[in-house]
Design an enzyme around this catalytic site. Structure first.
Site, PDB file in Angstrom:
ATOM      1  CG  ASP A 130      -1.908   1.006   1.303  1.00  0.00           C
ATOM      2  OD1 ASP A 130      -2.107   1.922   0.313  1.00  0.00           O
ATOM      3  OD2 ASP A 130      -2.368   1.360   2.276  1.00  0.00           O
TER       4      ASP A 130
ATOM      5  CG  ASP B  89      -7.960   3.756   2.614  1.00  0.00           C
ATOM      6  OD1 ASP B  89      -8.062   4.824   2.237  1.00  0.00           O
ATOM      7  OD2 ASP B  89      -7.118   2.956   2.770  1.00  0.00           O
TER       8      ASP B  89
ATOM      9  CG  ASP C 136      -5.676   5.849  -1.032  1.00  0.00           C
ATOM     10  OD1 ASP C 136      -5.310   4.923   0.065  1.00  0.00           O
ATOM     11  OD2 ASP C 136      -6.079   4.863  -2.015  1.00  0.00           O
TER      12      ASP C 136
ATOM     13  CG  HIS D  51     -10.218   6.544   5.952  1.00  0.00           C
ATOM     14  ND1 HIS D  51      -8.952   6.839   5.633  1.00  0.00           N
ATOM     15  CD2 HIS D  51     -10.532   5.265   6.369  1.00  0.00           C
ATOM     16  CE1 HIS D  51      -8.561   5.622   5.360  1.00  0.00           C
ATOM     17  NE2 HIS D  51      -9.595   4.700   5.973  1.00  0.00           N
TER      18      HIS D  51
ATOM     19  CD  GLU E 200      -4.047   8.498   3.421  1.00  0.00           C
ATOM     20  OE1 GLU E 200      -2.928   8.058   2.729  1.00  0.00           O
ATOM     21  OE2 GLU E 200      -4.839   7.513   3.723  1.00  0.00           O
TER      22      GLU E 200
ATOM     23  CB  CYS F 287       0.426   1.399   4.926  1.00  0.00           C
ATOM     24  SG  CYS F 287       0.057   0.727   6.400  1.00  0.00           S
TER      25      CYS F 287
ATOM     26  NE  ARG G 256      -4.138   7.630   7.664  1.00  0.00           N
ATOM     27  CZ  ARG G 256      -3.948   6.616   6.736  1.00  0.00           C
ATOM     28  NH1 ARG G 256      -5.072   5.573   6.653  1.00  0.00           N
ATOM     29  NH2 ARG G 256      -2.747   6.193   6.437  1.00  0.00           N
TER      30      ARG G 256
ATOM     31  CD  GLU H  29      -2.942   4.955  10.913  1.00  0.00           C
ATOM     32  OE1 GLU H  29      -3.374   4.643  11.726  1.00  0.00           O
ATOM     33  OE2 GLU H  29      -2.993   4.350   9.789  1.00  0.00           O
TER      34      GLU H  29
ATOM     35  CG  ASN I 197      -6.021   1.613  11.798  1.00  0.00           C
ATOM     36  OD1 ASN I 197      -6.778   0.959  11.411  1.00  0.00           O
ATOM     37  ND2 ASN I 197      -5.086   2.071  10.911  1.00  0.00           N
TER      38      ASN I 197
END
Length: 298
Positions: free
Chosen positions: A63, A90, A92, A117, A119, A127, A162, A192, A216
Site C-alpha cells: 500500500d 478508504d 486515500d 476517510h 488523509e 500505509c 485522517r 493515525e 485503528n
C-alpha cells in the site's frame, strides 16, 4: 445479506445511528466482495474496505499509492453490492487536490458507500504504519475537507478526516490538525498511528467532544493493541481491524499450498475448509436457484 433482489436500505443513516449509539462500532476489514460477505455473515454491523488489503488483493503489491481512484472505487462498488450493512471505504488522499476530492466524494457516493476517510499525506501515500510518510500543509488539507463536505449530495454520507502528522511532525501537530479538520466539516476524526498508550490517551482526551474518534487497531502495526474494553473506556466511537482477514486468508492459502506440494493433492487439508456445498451456499447459490424457479415462466 446483499441479496440479488434486495431492497435498498439506508446504510448511511444506519451508520450514523451506530456511531452515536454508545459502544465502539467494530469494523473488520474486507479486501473484496467475498471477505465483505464473510464479515457481514459473522454478525458485524459494518464493513471496512481496507486500502492496504485492496492493493494487496488487486495487484499483489504494498500500500504505497499504486492504485488509482477508479480501481479503489470499483472495488468499493463490488463490496457494497455484496452486503446490506454500511461500508466504510478508504479513499486515500482523495487522489489529488481539492477539486479531485470533489470528484472522489461524488464517485464514492455513487458507489453506495456510507463513509470514506481522507488523509493528509503527500500523494503518492503510504500505509499509515509504514515509515517514510510525508504530509501536506494543514491549510491544504483543510481546503480538501471543506471541498469534500461541499461535494456530498447526501447529508448522511460520513466524512472521516485522517491525519498522519503524528509520525512526521509529532502528536501536537496531529491534534491541532484534527481540530481544524473538524472545523472544516469532518464528521469523524482519525489520528493515525499513535505509538504509545499515553499518546492514545491524549488523542481521546484532547479530542473528546470535538467529533467521534477512530481507533485503528492495525494488526502488527505501530499502535499498541489495546483491549476493546480499554478503547471503550477512552471513548472511541469506531474501531477498525483493517487487515486481519487478509492475513488470515494468506495463512490459509499458504497452508493449503504446503499440503499440495507435500502430498500432491489437497486431500489432507480439506477437513479444515468449507465443503463445496457449504461454500456455494455461503455465496448465495440457494438464492439463485430460487430466482431461477421464480422466473422460469413455468
Amino acid at each position: 445479506m446483499g441479496n440479488l433482489l434486495g431492497t435498498a436500505g439506508t446504510p448511511r443513516k444506519r451508520l450514523r445511528e451506530l456511531l452515536a449509539a454508545g459502544p465502539p462500532l467494530v469494523a473488520p476489514g474486507a479486501y473484496d466482495a467475498l471477505s465483505a460477505r464473510l464479515v457481514e455473515q459473522a454478525g458485524f454491523d459494518v464493513v471496512y474496505m481496507t486500502g492496504f488489503g485492496t492493493t494487496a488483493s488487486l495487484i499483489g503489491r504494498p500500500d504505497v499509492g499504486l492504485l488509482s481512484a477508479a480501481e479503489m472505487i470499483d472495488n468499493a462498488t463490488r463490496i457494497v453490492s455484496a452486503v446490506d450493512v454500511p461500508v466504510i471505504a478508504d479513499a486515500d488522499t482523495g487522489y489529488g487536490n481539492a477539486i479531485n476530492v470533489v470528484r472522489t466524494v461524488r464517485a464514492y457516493e455513487q458507489a453506495g458507500v456510507a463513509a470514506i476517510h481522507l488523509e493528509d499525506q503527500v500523494m503518492p501515500k503510504k500505509c499509515g504504519h509504514m515509515s517514510g510518510k510525508a504530509v501536506i500543509s494543514r491549510e491544504e488539507m483543510v481546503g480538501k475537507i471543506s471541498a469534500a463536505a461541499a461535494a456530498r449530495r447526501d447529508p448522511d454520507f460520513v466524512l472521516i478526516a485522517r491525519t498522519d502528522a503524528a509520525a512526521v511532525h509529532g502528536l501536537d501537530d496531529a491534534l491541532g490538525r484534527a481540530k481544524a479538520y473538524a472545523d472544516a466539516g469532518a464528521d469523524v476524526l482519525f489520528v493515525e498511528a499513535p505509538t504509545s498508550e499515553e499518546s492514545i490517551e491524549r488523542v481521546a482526551t484532547e479530542l473528546r467532544g470535538v467529533a467521534p474518534l477512530v481507533f485503528n487497531w492495525a494488526e502488527g502495526g505501530r499502535t499498541p493493541p489495546l483491549p476493546l474494553s480499554r478503547i471503550t473506556d477512552l471513548g472511541f466511537s469506531l474501531v477498525l481491524y483493517p487487515i486481519g482477514t487478509l492475513l488470515a486468508a494468506t495463512a490459509g492459502i499458504r497452508s493449503l499450498l504446503d499440503v499440495i506440494r507435500r502430498d500432491g493433492t489437497p486431500a489432507a487439508a480439506l477437513p479444515g475448509v468449507p465443503t463445496f456445498d457449504e461454500f456455494t451456499t455461503l455465496i448465495g447459490l440457494p438464492e439463485v436457484s430460487e430466482l431461477e424457479q421464480r422466473f422460469s415462466g413455468e
